[in-house]
Write a protein that holds these residues in place. Sequence first.
Motif, PDB file in Angstrom:
ATOM      1  N   ALA A 167     -32.293 -60.081 -79.478  1.00  0.00           N
ATOM      2  CA  ALA A 167     -32.466 -61.528 -79.283  1.00  0.00           C
ATOM      3  C   ALA A 167     -31.290 -62.204 -78.584  1.00  0.00           C
ATOM      4  O   ALA A 167     -31.194 -63.440 -78.595  1.00  0.00           O
ATOM      5  CB  ALA A 167     -32.745 -62.198 -80.627  1.00  0.00           C
ATOM      6  N   ASN A 168     -30.407 -61.414 -77.963  1.00  0.00           N
ATOM      7  CA  ASN A 168     -29.266 -61.964 -77.223  1.00  0.00           C
ATOM      8  C   ASN A 168     -28.353 -62.835 -78.081  1.00  0.00           C
ATOM      9  O   ASN A 168     -27.693 -63.744 -77.565  1.00  0.00           O
ATOM     10  CB  ASN A 168     -29.735 -62.734 -75.982  1.00  0.00           C
ATOM     11  N   GLU A 169     -28.345 -62.568 -79.396  1.00  0.00           N
ATOM     12  CA  GLU A 169     -27.377 -63.246 -80.253  1.00  0.00           C
ATOM     13  C   GLU A 169     -26.023 -62.564 -80.094  1.00  0.00           C
ATOM     14  O   GLU A 169     -25.934 -61.422 -79.651  1.00  0.00           O
ATOM     15  CB  GLU A 169     -27.813 -63.143 -81.723  1.00  0.00           C
ATOM     16  N   SER A 170     -24.976 -63.271 -80.508  1.00  0.00           N
ATOM     17  CA  SER A 170     -23.658 -62.641 -80.565  1.00  0.00           C
ATOM     18  C   SER A 170     -23.551 -61.858 -81.866  1.00  0.00           C
ATOM     19  O   SER A 170     -24.055 -62.306 -82.898  1.00  0.00           O
ATOM     20  CB  SER A 170     -22.573 -63.713 -80.525  1.00  0.00           C
ATOM     21  N   PRO A 171     -22.886 -60.704 -81.850  1.00  0.00           N
ATOM     22  CA  PRO A 171     -22.674 -60.004 -83.122  1.00  0.00           C
ATOM     23  C   PRO A 171     -21.545 -60.640 -83.923  1.00  0.00           C
ATOM     24  O   PRO A 171     -21.313 -60.246 -85.060  1.00  0.00           O
ATOM     25  CB  PRO A 171     -22.312 -58.585 -82.670  1.00  0.00           C
ATOM     26  N   PHE A 172     -20.825 -61.620 -83.319  1.00  0.00           N
ATOM     27  CA  PHE A 172     -19.670 -62.217 -83.988  1.00  0.00           C
ATOM     28  C   PHE A 172     -19.978 -63.647 -84.422  1.00  0.00           C
ATOM     29  O   PHE A 172     -20.273 -64.499 -83.594  1.00  0.00           O
ATOM     30  CB  PHE A 172     -18.458 -62.210 -83.054  1.00  0.00           C
ATOM     31  N   GLY A 173     -19.915 -63.911 -85.728  1.00  0.00           N
ATOM     32  CA  GLY A 173     -20.222 -65.247 -86.249  1.00  0.00           C
ATOM     33  C   GLY A 173     -18.966 -66.042 -86.554  1.00  0.00           C
ATOM     34  O   GLY A 173     -17.853 -65.601 -86.287  1.00  0.00           O
ATOM     35  N   LEU A 181     -25.084 -73.184 -77.611  1.00  0.00           N
ATOM     36  CA  LEU A 181     -24.119 -72.437 -78.432  1.00  0.00           C
ATOM     37  C   LEU A 181     -24.768 -71.187 -79.021  1.00  0.00           C
ATOM     38  O   LEU A 181     -24.114 -70.413 -79.708  1.00  0.00           O
ATOM     39  CB  LEU A 181     -23.574 -73.332 -79.556  1.00  0.00           C
ATOM     40  N   SER A 182     -26.065 -70.999 -78.740  1.00  0.00           N
ATOM     41  CA  SER A 182     -26.811 -69.927 -79.412  1.00  0.00           C
ATOM     42  C   SER A 182     -26.344 -68.524 -79.051  1.00  0.00           C
ATOM     43  O   SER A 182     -26.426 -67.619 -79.859  1.00  0.00           O
ATOM     44  CB  SER A 182     -28.296 -70.033 -79.086  1.00  0.00           C
ATOM     45  N   LYS A 183     -25.881 -68.311 -77.825  1.00  0.00           N
ATOM     46  CA  LYS A 183     -25.576 -66.947 -77.392  1.00  0.00           C
ATOM     47  C   LYS A 183     -24.114 -66.591 -77.656  1.00  0.00           C
ATOM     48  O   LYS A 183     -23.696 -65.473 -77.403  1.00  0.00           O
ATOM     49  CB  LYS A 183     -25.926 -66.762 -75.902  1.00  0.00           C
ATOM     50  N   ILE A 184     -23.332 -67.574 -78.141  1.00  0.00           N
ATOM     51  CA  ILE A 184     -21.901 -67.326 -78.358  1.00  0.00           C
ATOM     52  C   ILE A 184     -21.524 -67.419 -79.835  1.00  0.00           C
ATOM     53  O   ILE A 184     -20.412 -67.812 -80.183  1.00  0.00           O
ATOM     54  CB  ILE A 184     -21.033 -68.260 -77.489  1.00  0.00           C
ATOM     55  N   LEU A 194     -37.046 -52.442 -70.782  1.00  0.00           N
ATOM     56  CA  LEU A 194     -36.609 -52.947 -72.077  1.00  0.00           C
ATOM     57  C   LEU A 194     -35.320 -53.738 -71.848  1.00  0.00           C
ATOM     58  O   LEU A 194     -34.689 -53.598 -70.797  1.00  0.00           O
ATOM     59  CB  LEU A 194     -36.335 -51.790 -73.051  1.00  0.00           C
ATOM     60  N   ARG A 195     -34.945 -54.530 -72.852  1.00  0.00           N
ATOM     61  CA  ARG A 195     -33.713 -55.323 -72.760  1.00  0.00           C
ATOM     62  C   ARG A 195     -32.903 -55.101 -74.026  1.00  0.00           C
ATOM     63  O   ARG A 195     -33.442 -55.227 -75.131  1.00  0.00           O
ATOM     64  CB  ARG A 195     -34.078 -56.804 -72.619  1.00  0.00           C
ATOM     65  N   VAL A 196     -31.635 -54.769 -73.861  1.00  0.00           N
ATOM     66  CA  VAL A 196     -30.777 -54.547 -75.034  1.00  0.00           C
ATOM     67  C   VAL A 196     -29.629 -55.553 -75.011  1.00  0.00           C
ATOM     68  O   VAL A 196     -29.004 -55.777 -73.974  1.00  0.00           O
ATOM     69  CB  VAL A 196     -30.246 -53.091 -75.085  1.00  0.00           C
ATOM     70  N   THR A 197     -29.374 -56.185 -76.161  1.00  0.00           N
ATOM     71  CA  THR A 197     -28.264 -57.118 -76.299  1.00  0.00           C
ATOM     72  C   THR A 197     -26.997 -56.343 -76.639  1.00  0.00           C
ATOM     73  O   THR A 197     -27.057 -55.384 -77.416  1.00  0.00           O
ATOM     74  CB  THR A 197     -28.560 -58.116 -77.437  1.00  0.00           C
ATOM     75  N   ALA A 198     -25.866 -56.738 -76.066  1.00  0.00           N
ATOM     76  CA  ALA A 198     -24.596 -56.114 -76.435  1.00  0.00           C
ATOM     77  C   ALA A 198     -24.245 -56.514 -77.865  1.00  0.00           C
ATOM     78  O   ALA A 198     -24.141 -57.697 -78.177  1.00  0.00           O
ATOM     79  CB  ALA A 198     -23.489 -56.546 -75.468  1.00  0.00           C
ATOM     80  N   GLY A 199     -24.088 -55.512 -78.728  1.00  0.00           N
ATOM     81  CA  GLY A 199     -23.717 -55.770 -80.119  1.00  0.00           C
ATOM     82  C   GLY A 199     -22.247 -55.493 -80.345  1.00  0.00           C
ATOM     83  O   GLY A 199     -21.435 -55.565 -79.413  1.00  0.00           O
ATOM     84  N   THR A 200     -21.871 -55.159 -81.560  1.00  0.00           N
ATOM     85  CA  THR A 200     -20.489 -54.758 -81.833  1.00  0.00           C
ATOM     86  C   THR A 200     -20.267 -53.385 -81.177  1.00  0.00           C
ATOM     87  O   THR A 200     -21.232 -52.652 -80.920  1.00  0.00           O
ATOM     88  CB  THR A 200     -20.221 -54.613 -83.336  1.00  0.00           C
ATOM     89  N   PRO A 201     -19.003 -53.006 -80.942  1.00  0.00           N
ATOM     90  CA  PRO A 201     -18.751 -51.677 -80.365  1.00  0.00           C
ATOM     91  C   PRO A 201     -19.461 -50.562 -81.145  1.00  0.00           C
ATOM     92  O   PRO A 201     -20.042 -49.654 -80.539  1.00  0.00           O
ATOM     93  CB  PRO A 201     -17.225 -51.553 -80.444  1.00  0.00           C
ATOM     94  N   LYS A 202     -19.435 -50.664 -82.469  1.00  0.00           N
ATOM     95  CA  LYS A 202     -20.063 -49.636 -83.300  1.00  0.00           C
ATOM     96  C   LYS A 202     -21.592 -49.591 -83.095  1.00  0.00           C
ATOM     97  O   LYS A 202     -22.180 -48.517 -82.970  1.00  0.00           O
ATOM     98  CB  LYS A 202     -19.765 -49.957 -84.773  1.00  0.00           C
ATOM     99  N   GLU A 203     -22.196 -50.784 -83.063  1.00  0.00           N
ATOM    100  CA  GLU A 203     -23.645 -50.867 -82.850  1.00  0.00           C
ATOM    101  C   GLU A 203     -24.026 -50.302 -81.476  1.00  0.00           C
ATOM    102  O   GLU A 203     -25.023 -49.586 -81.338  1.00  0.00           O
ATOM    103  CB  GLU A 203     -24.114 -52.325 -82.944  1.00  0.00           C
ATOM    104  N   ASN A 204     -23.213 -50.622 -80.471  1.00  0.00           N
ATOM    105  CA  ASN A 204     -23.523 -50.149 -79.122  1.00  0.00           C
ATOM    106  C   ASN A 204     -23.396 -48.630 -79.019  1.00  0.00           C
ATOM    107  O   ASN A 204     -24.188 -47.977 -78.342  1.00  0.00           O
ATOM    108  CB  ASN A 204     -22.603 -50.822 -78.103  1.00  0.00           C
TER     109      ASN A 204
END
Length: 349
Positions: free
Chosen positions: A30-36, A205-208, A321-331
């Motif tokens: 969903a193109n969210e940031s992995p960092f909250g 602000l949704s993607k950051i 397909l489309r993949v969102t960049a997650g945390t380094p570990k998730e990626n």
Amino acid sequence: MDIRKLVKKEVSDLKAYNAKGIPCRIKLDANESPFGFADAVKRIAGIKTNRYPDPEAKALKRLIAKDLEVKPENILFGNGSDELIYYLITTFGGPVSYPVPTFAMYGIIGQALGEKKIEIPLDKDFDLDVDRFLTVIAREKPGLLFLSSPNNPTGNCFSTDRILKIIEASQGIIVVDEAYQPFSGEAGMLPLLKDYRNLVIMRTLSKIGLAALRVGFMIADPEIINEVNKVRLPFNLNSFSQAVAAAALKQKKEFRISVETIVSERERLLEEMEMIEGITPFPSEANFILFRMEDPDFIYAALLKKGILVRNVKDAVKGCLRVTAGTPKENTAFLKALKEIARCFAQER
Ligand SMILES: *Cc1c(COP(=O)(O)O)cnc(C)c1O
């Protein structure tokens, strides 16, 4: 009683935007940031629950205006930029035109509001087909043109000279949706705002890292802001979102580091995906990567079986397909899974 018969035809013909939650271990769809920004939530205990929110979100507006070096009069908030799309179409009317493939909400809201939709295919490099835009502008005089740059789901920015040709030819409003601008190496349209009175820039602000808050905003000439403000619901941005957003935006260093991390992870994803046989990733200026393969349904299902959720966009972009960049570990987990699946797929054929 047949309720469907009571519904406006434009609405009954619509399919709701698919935003249902699919259970997964690693969420990259969903193109969210992995960092909250959990700390910011802790700092808003003083909110008066019995009072309506500030209808103009003045404090947050001042903060963002200062950051972007514009005036508060140039800014209007939406409950997410999705809501601003509603407001813009309500204010200016159609026809509503946009390139395809792109963000689905321009078409969904345009149709819901009974406006004619004009979809213009992107060229083979996912850039704007200027000639076709100019023809549509001359013939149909769109009230609104929506250009998502960087574009979702293709990830590229449109060439500035093509955007400018379209702005200069148009008698209507051009909205450049810069939801992914923080991840882009290009300048974006903000520096050009003062030169074009019919230009609207949309940000979110949704993607950051703040998708939960639903804060989007547009930047435009005060006259445009005043007109759109007439259709805005008075308390569209709740007190909690205003306060958490303001608190989070003050954490400049955290924002910068999270965006830098996502951008470097995006580049790592691209490089590693390029080396997987049968996978063609496209370069991106956003926080996600579009990639093409022979059987996207198979790869999508195989990833999900391993707990990894990506977005299947094959209906919008063939084979993709489309993949969102997650945390380094998730990626890393995503890359490992994709390599395994691609190897299996190659062997089975
Ligand atoms: C995600 C997205 C939005 C929606 O943003 P919200 O502020 O969360 O409503 C708008 N435009 C594009 C291109 C997007 O990808």
